[in-house]
Motif scaffolding. Structure first.
Motif, short mmCIF file in Angstrom:
data_model
loop_
_atom_site.label_atom_id
_atom_site.label_comp_id
_atom_site.label_asym_id
_atom_site.label_seq_id
_atom_site.Cartn_x
_atom_site.Cartn_y
_atom_site.Cartn_z
N LEU A 164 39.75 -2.84 -4.58
CA LEU A 164 40.74 -2.21 -3.72
C LEU A 164 42.16 -2.62 -4.11
CD1 LEU A 164 39.67 -0.39 -1.44
CD2 LEU A 164 40.41 -2.17 0.16
N MET A 165 42.38 -3.91 -4.30
CA MET A 165 43.72 -4.41 -4.49
C MET A 165 44.25 -4.19 -5.89
SD MET A 165 43.95 -7.66 -2.01
CE MET A 165 45.70 -7.54 -2.12
N ASN A 166 43.33 -4.08 -6.85
CA ASN A 166 43.79 -3.88 -8.22
C ASN A 166 43.91 -2.39 -8.56
OD1 ASN A 166 43.84 -6.62 -8.53
ND2 ASN A 166 41.75 -6.71 -9.31
N THR A 167 43.45 -1.52 -7.65
CA THR A 167 43.47 -0.08 -7.90
C THR A 167 44.88 0.48 -8.16
OG1 THR A 167 41.39 0.30 -6.77
CG2 THR A 167 42.91 2.17 -6.90
N THR A 175 42.34 9.36 -18.05
CA THR A 175 41.64 9.68 -16.81
C THR A 175 40.21 9.15 -16.90
OG1 THR A 175 41.28 11.84 -17.76
CG2 THR A 175 42.92 11.70 -15.98
N PRO A 176 40.07 7.86 -16.65
CA PRO A 176 38.72 7.27 -16.79
C PRO A 176 37.80 7.76 -15.69
CG PRO A 176 40.27 5.67 -15.86
CD PRO A 176 41.07 6.90 -16.16
N GLY A 177 36.48 7.71 -15.96
CA GLY A 177 35.48 8.03 -14.95
C GLY A 177 35.44 6.93 -13.90
N PHE A 178 34.66 7.15 -12.85
CA PHE A 178 34.64 6.22 -11.73
C PHE A 178 34.19 4.81 -12.15
CE2 PHE A 178 32.43 4.37 -7.99
CZ PHE A 178 33.55 4.26 -7.17
N ALA A 179 33.05 4.77 -12.86
CA ALA A 179 32.49 3.48 -13.25
C ALA A 179 33.45 2.75 -14.21
CB ALA A 179 31.13 3.67 -13.92
N GLU A 180 34.01 3.50 -15.10
CA GLU A 180 34.93 2.90 -16.08
C GLU A 180 36.16 2.33 -15.37
OE1 GLU A 180 37.54 4.04 -20.03
OE2 GLU A 180 36.33 5.62 -19.07
N PHE A 181 36.62 3.09 -14.36
CA PHE A 181 37.80 2.69 -13.60
C PHE A 181 37.53 1.38 -12.85
CE2 PHE A 181 40.43 2.68 -9.75
CZ PHE A 181 41.69 2.81 -10.32
N GLY A 218 35.35 -0.84 -13.64
CA GLY A 218 35.28 -1.90 -14.65
C GLY A 218 36.66 -2.40 -15.02
N LYS A 219 37.59 -1.46 -15.16
CA LYS A 219 38.95 -1.84 -15.55
C LYS A 219 39.65 -2.66 -14.46
CE LYS A 219 40.63 1.57 -18.87
NZ LYS A 219 41.38 2.83 -18.96
N THR A 220 39.41 -2.29 -13.16
CA THR A 220 40.07 -3.04 -12.09
C THR A 220 39.57 -4.49 -12.06
OG1 THR A 220 38.40 -2.40 -10.46
CG2 THR A 220 40.40 -1.06 -10.55
N LEU A 221 38.36 -4.69 -12.59
CA LEU A 221 37.80 -6.03 -12.52
C LEU A 221 38.04 -6.83 -13.81
CD1 LEU A 221 34.42 -5.29 -10.69
CD2 LEU A 221 36.58 -6.12 -9.73
N PRO A 225 41.97 -11.56 -8.65
CA PRO A 225 40.97 -11.63 -9.72
C PRO A 225 39.56 -11.51 -9.16
CG PRO A 225 42.25 -13.68 -9.56
CD PRO A 225 42.67 -12.82 -8.42
N ALA A 226 38.67 -10.93 -9.97
CA ALA A 226 37.27 -10.83 -9.55
C ALA A 226 36.61 -12.21 -9.68
CB ALA A 226 36.56 -9.82 -10.42
#
Lengths: 292, 263
Positions: free
Chosen positions: A28-31, A44-50, A52-55, A63-64
């Motif tokens: 949520l916070m890194n979005t 425009t990454p897909g949901f799962a890729e996105f 992954g990137k936030t984490l 940080p995760a």
């Protein structure tokens, strides 16, 4: 078996819940920042890729858990302990002044308690001031202590230890006053019938009766000592120690480093409190304590 | 029982008034009493009659406000300083961090006896109360009756001739109490100590004593002193003899005369 049911299962459950919640918030916070990055890069990454990137941001807002764990692991076990990137090194710097401050604080606390219990004048005059002393925020006091000690060229470890002392003497003093006054009237009468001297009553009755109180308050005191040592590292411009690590991390927005340092601080606190608890149980056992 | 000649406790016109927030309370009033060597004297009466207070005055745990009292010809304070008595409290009051052996050595350590002398005394007194073999147990490992026996051993350890016992068996059940009463009599016969024993049990007082002091409250005073005609050798079933019952009846009458049965 009982230990598994009574302790391990409930504690791990809470831990698991916390980790899940943490991941949720990390995403949520890194979005916003990740969206920003992607927009600039025109991706425009897909949901799962996105997700992954936030984490896996290098300087995430939050940080995760696995990032913190990895950082903590690398900086604890993979570095030489003399390296200033090693958490063991920083942990030790903080630990050493914590222990020194704890030793000072415990000694001072016991001394004050003995005085209060034996001298009526001290009982009336000292106790209110001791309580007031703890209402002063340590963060305000630390820079003053450092300024005052400046001209004396005190080693940094002693300066930090004094701030730890300031926090840790209090629980020991209060606990020991209670402990030294804990003997029952009947036990005191008994000593009176033996015509025991005040020092005999003190050593043979008051001191042993106060031991459980001492260990309970030392547990609080050692945790307070650690807080004192960390806080003391902030305004001293210390370059080493968990406090320094937190401050440097904050300057450079190295959120993962901050969290790893925080974990290191918690681990040190756990070890310290655990050690005092262990020592307390050993002493209790040697004093005929009933197994719980 | 032949009256012994030497006096251990002698009180004349003894009184004690406690100052409380509700005004003065007369805990003891005009007590005249002489206790001879080797006597077993019980103090009986309802709560507030001053029986415990009287014992505490002997022990110098309370200061009288009127009259005089002497223990072995000394003031209570001097008697305490010369360790003239052993005191057994209502509860065993053992130190939980000391083993039974080290609890019994406590008064000896305070007196500064040598290690060897301590060992010898502990062995002897624990034998006297049938606790041999329990030296290294902690108090919580013993039953209530055994703990109270240990506390008696502790009071006996420094060989005072006078034993002051304040309802020592009050918190124990009747079976244990019977047993301890028997043992206490046996101990008294063997050691020839003077015993002052506070109780609120009529059978206990009659069974144990050579003399029974009946007391009554508001103000705390002595209303009757009854000489026991029972022999020194007393099996438990002596309590069913007419002689025993007659003495018990006299004690009850004494209590009634002191209005102890009224509220």
């Amino acid at each position: 078996m009982d230990r598994l049911r009574d302790k391990i299962v409930p504690v791990t459950t809470i831990l698991a819940v916390l980790v899940v919640v943490w991941y949720g918030f990390a995403i949520l916070m890194n979005t916003p920042f990740q969206r920003d990055l992607d927009r600039r890069a025109g991706e425009t990454p897909g949901f799962a890729e996105f997700i992954g990137k936030t984490l896996s941001q290098p300087k995430p807002t939050l940080p995760a858990p696995h990032q913190v764990a990895q950082n903590f692991f690398e900086n604890t076990f993979m570095r030489k302990i003399t390296s200033n990137r090693s958490l063991v090194y920083h942990g030790w710097v903080t630990l050493s002044s914590t222990l020194l401050g704890f030793a000072f604080g415990t000694a001072l606390g016991i001394l004050i308690a003995v005085g209060i219990v034996h001298v009526t004048a001290l009982d009336r005059s000292l106790m209110p001031w001791i309580i007031v002393s703890q209402t002063i925020p340590i963060i305000a006091l630390a820079p003053m202590v450092i300024l005052l000690l400046g001209p004396f060229n005190t080693p940094a470890i002693v300066t930090k230890a004094l701030i730890s002392t300031y926090l840790s003497f209090f629980p020991v003093a209060v606990g020991m006053v209670k402990g030294l006054r804990s003997p029952e009237i009947m036990h005191l009468d008994l000593m009176h019938t033996y015509n025991a001297s005040p020092s005999q009553t003190f050593w043979k009755l008051r001191v042993p009766a106060s031991v459980p109180f001492l260990f309970t308050s030392m547990k609080v005191a050692i945790a307070a000592s650690l807080v004192g040592a960390i806080v003391a590292e902030l305004p001293t411009g210390a370059v080493a120690g968990i406090g320094a690590k937190l401050l440097i991390g904050a300057y450079h927005s190295q959120s993962i480093d901050i969290w790893a340092a925080l974990i290191a601080g918690s681990v040190v606190a756990l070890i310290l409190v655990g050690m005092v608890g262990f020592a307390g149980r050993q002493v209790e056992k040697s004093m005929g304590g009933r197994p719980a | 029982m032949t009256k012994s000649t030497s006096t251990v406790v002698s009180a004349r016109g003894l009184g004690l008034t406690f100052e409380t927030s509700d005004g003065p309370v007369r805990a003891l009033s005009d007590v005249d009493l002489t206790i001879g060597k080797g006597e077993f004297v019980s103090f009986i009466g309802p709560s507030g009659c001053g029986k415990t207070t009287f014992l505490r005055v002997i022990a110098d745990l309370e200061k009288p406000t009127d009259g005089t009292i002497e223990i072995n010809g000394m003031t209570p304070e001097k008697a305490r300083e010369s360790r003239a008595y052993g005191y057994v409290f209502q509860a065993a009051a053992l130190f939980p961090w000391r083993t039974i052996e080290r609890n019994v050595t406590l008064p000896l350590e305070i007196m500064g006896l040598s290690r060897a002398a301590q060992k010898e005394r502990v062995k002897r007194t624990l034998e006297l109360v049938n606790l041999t073999g329990f030296e290294n147990k902690y108090p919580w490992q013993l039953s209530g009756g055994m703990q109270q026996r240990a506390s008696i051993a502790r009071a006996l350890a420094f060989d005072a001739d006078l034993l002051l016992m304040d309802e020592p068996f009050g918190a124990l059940d009747e079976i244990v109490r019977d047993h301890l009463n028997e043992q206490l009599l046996e101990l008294w016969r063997r050691t020839n100590k003077t015993i002052c024993f506070v109780t609120h049990s009529i059978p206990e007082a009659v069974y144990l004593s050579t003399r029974i002091v009946v007391m009554s409250p508001r103000p705390g005073r002595v209303t009757d002193v009854i000489e026991s005609t029972l022999p020194k050798e007393r099996p438990l079933d002596i309590r069913e003899t007419p002689e025993f019952l007659a003495i018990a009846a006299r004690v009850r009458d004494g209590l009634r005369a002191g209005h102890s049965y009224e509220d």
